[in-house]
Scaffold this motif. Structure first.
Motif, PDB file in Angstrom:
ATOM      1  N   UNK A 181     -35.048  39.255   5.337  1.00 48.87           N
ATOM      2  CA  UNK A 181     -34.406  39.065   6.639  1.00 48.87           C
ATOM      3  C   UNK A 181     -32.890  38.914   6.473  1.00 48.87           C
ATOM      4  N   UNK A 182     -32.155  39.208   7.552  1.00 46.40           N
ATOM      5  CA  UNK A 182     -30.712  39.024   7.550  1.00 46.40           C
ATOM      6  C   UNK A 182     -30.394  37.563   7.813  1.00 46.40           C
ATOM      7  N   UNK A 237     -23.204  33.533  -0.948  1.00 47.82           N
ATOM      8  CA  UNK A 237     -23.021  34.960  -0.655  1.00 47.82           C
ATOM      9  C   UNK A 237     -21.663  35.212  -0.013  1.00 47.82           C
ATOM     10  N   UNK A 238     -21.047  36.339  -0.363  1.00 51.27           N
ATOM     11  CA  UNK A 238     -19.738  36.697   0.211  1.00 51.27           C
ATOM     12  C   UNK A 238     -19.650  38.214   0.346  1.00 51.27           C
ATOM     13  N   UNK A 240     -18.228  46.944   3.042  1.00 42.95           N
ATOM     14  CA  UNK A 240     -19.375  47.224   2.173  1.00 42.95           C
ATOM     15  C   UNK A 240     -20.664  47.154   3.003  1.00 42.95           C
ATOM     16  N   UNK A 241     -21.699  47.854   2.577  1.00 46.03           N
ATOM     17  CA  UNK A 241     -22.977  47.782   3.307  1.00 46.03           C
ATOM     18  C   UNK A 241     -23.627  46.414   3.123  1.00 46.03           C
ATOM     19  N   UNK A 242     -24.764  46.226   3.754  1.00 48.59           N
ATOM     20  CA  UNK A 242     -25.485  44.951   3.639  1.00 48.59           C
ATOM     21  C   UNK A 242     -25.815  44.670   2.177  1.00 48.59           C
ATOM     22  N   UNK A 243     -25.639  43.421   1.773  1.00 51.30           N
ATOM     23  CA  UNK A 243     -25.920  43.002   0.406  1.00 51.30           C
ATOM     24  C   UNK A 243     -27.324  42.408   0.328  1.00 51.30           C
ATOM     25  N   UNK A 251     -36.116  37.763  -1.437  1.00 48.58           N
ATOM     26  CA  UNK A 251     -34.773  38.263  -1.183  1.00 48.58           C
ATOM     27  C   UNK A 251     -34.394  38.042   0.268  1.00 48.58           C
ATOM     28  N   UNK A 252     -33.077  37.939   0.479  1.00 48.68           N
ATOM     29  CA  UNK A 252     -32.506  37.936   1.821  1.00 48.68           C
ATOM     30  C   UNK A 252     -31.350  38.923   1.823  1.00 48.68           C
ATOM     31  N   UNK A 253     -30.911  39.289   3.026  1.00 51.64           N
ATOM     32  CA  UNK A 253     -29.767  40.200   3.158  1.00 51.64           C
ATOM     33  C   UNK A 253     -28.666  39.539   3.976  1.00 51.64           C
TER      34      UNK A 253
END
Length: 415
Positions: free
Chosen positions: A183-184, A272-273, A278-281, A328-330
């Motif tokens: 999930x974001x 996270x930064x 840039x695209x989604x990490x 994982x997360x985005x």
């Protein structure tokens, strides 16, 4: 014998046993796990009661009687197997048979099932039946399916791992909210690490008399495989957290893996930064069982940048099959999160100017192929026009400066 005769015989037997029917074996709690089967069975209580009073339904009474008789037979076999178990040096094959028979004995026990529904097995994961019920629930309710879908759909395989075997749950919680895999999330929500729990369904080592629930050491890694690489105009892996030597067993499911009292923290938490442009990490959490023969080598990890997970696993004689849990997360850049992302660059990465801003890389640079002749002529013409425009502007600027200078000169007074 016809089905009718079988039915009558079952009903007759139920009638004979109705008065002396004892559901004690059904009401008995599950014994401890195959490893904990080295200890004696314990009793438990539950709110379960038979749905119908005795005698109300011969078929219902017969079903309970059948379950009770089946459980008694399984428990008798279980005791015989336990008597053959060498407590000082248990046979792995025999332990597996004991585990299987224990599950068979209690899998349909309504008391055990009701108790698991009420408690989720909390505090009692030393029992094989509770771990089996937890694993079945995780699989049947879609937890494993969702995790594997997100891991494959978001290219964690093959970007950082060659494959992902079925794993145990690695659960992330923010406050009281459970985080869905993939999930974001807002980067600022992870200014401090989330609560992270892992429930092992199987013993990481052979149980023994001295250790019914043995521990094994694990490594926790948090990786961003989408960190921009300036030189290659591509992406590299960045480590956001690394901790080794975390002792875990089947009864450690309620322990927060980020707890500072656990293991050896090699790299502290970096929030996270995701940079602008840039695209989604993807921020991938990995729990890996360490080799029993050696501690993992971290001497080559001098910085967080340009990490290579596959090389790390090879160096420490590990493979993807040693993966115990994954999640994982985005996250992606947004105007609302820009201030927080800049603060991460300043405070954690030592970049005084804050986070960089990236633009779109030209295809010729991104893919490393020469421009076509037509494209090259267009670029040359564009450059020629630009240089001519700059020269004209410089000439105009000189003329303007001259006019301004003449206007500012004082007029000569005639004699």
């Amino acid at each position: 014998m016809s089905p009718r005769d079988i039915t009558f015989r079952l009903l007759a037997r139920a009638a004979r046993q109705r008065r002396q029917l004892n559901i004690a074996p059904i009401a008995r709690a599950a014994s401890t796990s195959a490893s904990a089967s080295l200890a004696s069975s314990s009793s438990s209580s539950s709110s379960w009661q038979p749905a119908l009073p005795s005698g109300a339904s011969p078929a219902y009474d017969a079903a309970l009687s059948f379950l009770s008789a089946h459980q008694e037979k399984a428990l008798a076999k279980l005791e015989r197997l336990r008597s053959r178990l060498d407590l000082s040096n248990p046979d792995p094959a025999l332990l597996r048979r004991i585990d299987k028979l224990e599950v068979e004995a209690y899998a349909n026990d309504p008391v055990v099932r009701r108790q698991f529904r009420e408690t989720g097995g909390k505090g009692e994961m030393g029992k094989t039946i509770n771990r089996w019920l937890a694993e079945e629930r995780w699989k049947k309710e879609g937890g494993l399916d969702l995790l594997m879908q997100r891991v494959l759909q978001m290219n964690v395989v093959p970007d950082i791992l060659p494959d992902v075997p079925p794993t145990a749950p690695l659960t992330m919680t923010l406050g009281t909210s459970l985080i869905e895999p993939g999930s974001f999330q807002q980067p600022s929500s992870f200014a401090s690490p989330s609560i992270l729990n892992s429930q092992l369904f199987h013993h990481p080592a052979l149980p023994s008399t001295s250790s019914a629930n043995p521990e094994a050491l694990h490594t926790l890694l948090v990786i961003d495989p989408d960190a921009p690489d300036h030189e290659s105009h591509s992406f590299s892996q960045r480590v956001h957290y690394l901790k080794t030597d975390i002792p875990l067993s089947v009864v450690s499911g309620e322990i927060d893996l980020f707890d500072s009292s656990l293991g050896t923290e090699v790299l502290s938490w970096e929030p996270p930064a995701p940079e602008q442009g840039t695209p989604a990490h993807r921020y991938v959490y990995l729990l890996i069982r360490q080799s029993a023969s050696q501690s993992p080598s971290t001497s080559n990890i001098s910085s967080r940048e340009n990490f290579d997970l596959r090389a790390y696993l090879n160096e420490n004689q590990l493979t993807s099959s040693d993966l115990v849990g994954i999640n994982l997360v985005r996250a992606k850049w947004s105007l609302e999160e820009d201030g927080f992302i800049n603060s991460v660059y300043i405070e954690h990465r030592g970049v005084e100017d804050g986070a960089p801003v990236f633009g779109k890389v030209p295809k010729a640079v991104r893919y490393g192929y020469p421009m076509s002749a037509k494209r090259q002529r267009m670029e040359e013409a564009r450059e020629e026009v630009w240089e001519r425009a700059v020269a004209e502007l410089e000439g105009l600027a000189g003329e303007v400066e001259g006019l301004v200078g003449e206007r500012d000169e004082p007029e000569k007074i005639k004699a």
